[in-house]
Scaffold this motif. Structure first.
Motif, PDB file in Angstrom:
ATOM      1  N   LEU A  69     -10.614   7.047  -2.717  1.00 36.91           N
ATOM      2  CA  LEU A  69     -10.534   5.636  -2.346  1.00 36.91           C
ATOM      3  C   LEU A  69     -11.765   5.234  -1.543  1.00 36.91           C
ATOM      4  CD1 LEU A  69      -6.783   5.498  -1.278  1.00 36.91           C
ATOM      5  CD2 LEU A  69      -7.777   4.574  -3.380  1.00 36.91           C
TER       6      LEU A  69
ATOM      7  N   THR B 264      -6.695   2.460  -8.517  1.00 44.85           N
ATOM      8  CA  THR B 264      -7.044   3.872  -8.390  1.00 44.85           C
ATOM      9  C   THR B 264      -5.809   4.756  -8.551  1.00 44.85           C
ATOM     10  OG1 THR B 264      -8.846   3.275  -6.878  1.00 44.85           O
ATOM     11  CG2 THR B 264      -8.169   5.572  -6.915  1.00 44.85           C
ATOM     12  N   CYS B 265      -4.696   4.291  -8.019  1.00 46.26           N
ATOM     13  CA  CYS B 265      -3.445   5.047  -8.122  1.00 46.26           C
ATOM     14  C   CYS B 265      -2.760   4.836  -9.465  1.00 46.26           C
ATOM     15  CB  CYS B 265      -2.492   4.644  -6.997  1.00 46.26           C
ATOM     16  SG  CYS B 265      -3.028   5.153  -5.352  1.00 46.26           S
TER      17      CYS B 265
ATOM     18  N   VAL C 261      -6.682  -0.023  -4.415  1.00 47.38           N
ATOM     19  CA  VAL C 261      -5.761   1.109  -4.241  1.00 47.38           C
ATOM     20  C   VAL C 261      -4.809   1.191  -5.426  1.00 47.38           C
ATOM     21  CG1 VAL C 261      -3.882   2.031  -2.826  1.00 47.38           C
ATOM     22  CG2 VAL C 261      -5.928   1.093  -1.725  1.00 47.38           C
TER      23      VAL C 261
ATOM     24  N   CYS D 281      -2.231   9.870   3.756  1.00 49.72           N
ATOM     25  CA  CYS D 281      -2.998   8.893   2.980  1.00 49.72           C
ATOM     26  C   CYS D 281      -2.547   7.478   3.322  1.00 49.72           C
ATOM     27  CB  CYS D 281      -2.825   9.174   1.491  1.00 49.72           C
ATOM     28  SG  CYS D 281      -3.643   7.971   0.418  1.00 49.72           S
ATOM     29  N   ARG D 282      -1.241   7.250   3.319  1.00 50.57           N
ATOM     30  CA  ARG D 282      -0.727   5.915   3.615  1.00 50.57           C
ATOM     31  C   ARG D 282      -1.157   5.446   4.996  1.00 50.57           C
ATOM     32  NH1 ARG D 282       3.400   4.765   6.704  1.00 50.57           N
ATOM     33  NH2 ARG D 282       4.360   6.830   6.531  1.00 50.57           N
TER      34      ARG D 282
ATOM     35  N   CYS E 274       2.159   6.765  -7.032  1.00 46.06           N
ATOM     36  CA  CYS E 274       1.034   7.376  -7.726  1.00 46.06           C
ATOM     37  C   CYS E 274       1.435   8.749  -8.288  1.00 46.06           C
ATOM     38  CB  CYS E 274      -0.144   7.528  -6.766  1.00 46.06           C
ATOM     39  SG  CYS E 274      -1.625   8.219  -7.532  1.00 46.06           S
TER      40      CYS E 274
ATOM     41  N   ILE F 227      -5.025   4.587   5.083  1.00 50.27           N
ATOM     42  CA  ILE F 227      -5.474   3.370   4.418  1.00 50.27           C
ATOM     43  C   ILE F 227      -4.878   2.125   5.072  1.00 50.27           C
ATOM     44  CG2 ILE F 227      -5.887   4.597   2.265  1.00 50.27           C
ATOM     45  CD1 ILE F 227      -3.371   3.357   1.109  1.00 50.27           C
TER      46      ILE F 227
ATOM     47  N   VAL G  47       0.905   4.310  -2.956  1.00 47.81           N
ATOM     48  CA  VAL G  47       0.703   5.734  -2.672  1.00 47.81           C
ATOM     49  C   VAL G  47       1.928   6.545  -3.103  1.00 47.81           C
ATOM     50  CG1 VAL G  47       0.375   7.433  -0.836  1.00 47.81           C
ATOM     51  CG2 VAL G  47      -0.930   5.300  -0.807  1.00 47.81           C
TER      52      VAL G  47
ATOM     53  N   LEU H 230       0.830  -1.206   0.000  1.00 53.47           N
ATOM     54  CA  LEU H 230       0.000   0.000   0.000  1.00 53.47           C
ATOM     55  C   LEU H 230       0.865   1.257   0.000  1.00 53.47           C
ATOM     56  CD1 LEU H 230      -2.806  -1.033   2.519  1.00 53.47           C
ATOM     57  CD2 LEU H 230      -3.018  -0.784   0.041  1.00 53.47           C
TER      58      LEU H 230
END
Length: 339
Positions: free
Chosen positions: A148, A194-195, A191, A168-169, A141, A172, A138, A134
């Motif tokens: 998200l 989306t990224c 994720v 963000c990291r 990205c 999530i 991030v 994850l």
């Protein structure tokens, strides 16, 4: 200590009589610290400053603290051996290569008797930690923001600056800890998609594991190595049958690759919501003699004797002054207070 500290608190922390008094009243204790990775150059996560670690180890040496390994601490506690000096125990979680190359040598230089808890599939290079995946998504990205799905909620995260990406990291990852293993896999895919990032099957540069040959080399130099399970899934995310299988498999891998692995298990994440009494029983049944958590308290011998599968650890601090307090009788007394 260079940080600001009141003269009264410093005098109390550096007292040699008060620790003996507390130990005589409440029993012997140790401060068990947990370290993760060394501080990266890009500062995308805090990490442990090697300069700070050196200062803390030097402080402990000057103050006459005794370093013990986690297995030694458990043996002493269970056998009723009294402590003559304040004790410190240094542990590391996960098994990244940079932990072995950057932190372990310093810990051994100061004879700190460290224990590194490794994820066996990570050491086998078959998988890499889900939280690191994850973090990779991030960081890689290229968008300035992402939306998200966190359960039924949709959150928009700005990614314009480093603090935004860190927030963000962290958000999530905390959410992902609440998911079972199947939903966690789906969330990682969500994720990544989306990224607009493809997550590599093997850990890329910057996330590489310590290999078994590295671990054997440093085991010969004094590093103790224990299990952080087969995967990095929190145990509450898995059904009991899979937990038992992972515990057994991880121990077998360590036993086949290393000369004398630690008999202590390290719960992934390790907070109160990440494991239960049932998991403690499964750890015991798998042949481990103790288990360490991230329940942030001083480890009293009497608590270890009462339940060696729920040993508390303290996250490594950000300053020498915090280290001095956490390692002192002050933190030991605070851990005994009902609030």
């Amino acid at each position: 200590m260079t940080e600001a500290m009141s003269p009264l608190l410093r005098k109390a922390i550096e007292s040699r009589r008060l620790p003996r008094w507390l130990s005589s009243v409440a029993g012997p204790y140790a401060a068990v610290f947990t370290l993760h990775r060394p501080r990266p150059e890009d500062r995308m996560f805090n990490g442990v400053s090697e300069a700070l670690l050196k200062q803390c180890l030097e402080y402990a040496r000057q103050r006459g603290y005794e370093f013990v390994s986690i297995d030694e601490l458990v043996r002493r506690a269970l056998s009723g051996v009294e402590a003559r000096h304040p004790m410190l125990c240094l542990t590391l979680d996960d098994g990244y290569a940079d932990q072995v190359t950057r932190l372990v040598p310093m810990l051994l230089e100061y004879e700190a008797k460290p224990t590194l808890f490794v994820i066996s599939d990570f050491a086998d290079d078959q998988d890499w930690p889900w939280d690191a995946q994850l973090a990779y998504a991030v960081k890689a990205c290229e968008a300035s923001s992402v939306t998200l799905a966190l359960g039924e909620r949709h959150r928009v995260f700005d990614l314009n600056g480093k603090p935004d990406r860190i927030f963000c990291r962290r958000t999530i990852v905390q959410y992902a800890k609440t998911l079972d293993s199947a939903h966690l896999s789906d969330f990682i895919l969500h994720v990544a998609a989306t990224c607009q990032v493809t997550i590599p099957e093997r850990a890329p540069e910057g996330y590489r594991p310590a290999t078994w040959s590295m671990l054997r080399e440093w085991e010969d130099k004094g590093l103790k190595i224990g299990s952080h399970n087969r995967s990095h899934n929190v145990l509450t995310a898995l059904d009991p049958e899979r937990v038992g299988a992972e515990l057994k498999y991880s121990w077998e891998r360590l036993s086949s690759e290393l000369a004398a692995p630690s008999k202590t298990f390290c719960y992934p994440s390790g907070t109160a919501r990440d494991f239960s009494k049932t998991h403690e029983s499964l750890v015991r049944s798998a042949g481990y003699e103790a288990g360490v958590t991230t329940l942030s308290r001083i480890a009293y011998f009497r608590d270890i004797r009462r339940n060696p599968y729920r040993i508390s650890r303290i996250g490594f601090p950000d300053t020498v002054a915090q280290f001095a307090r956490y390692a002192s009788w002050v933190e030991a007394l605070r851990s005994k207070l009902p609030f």
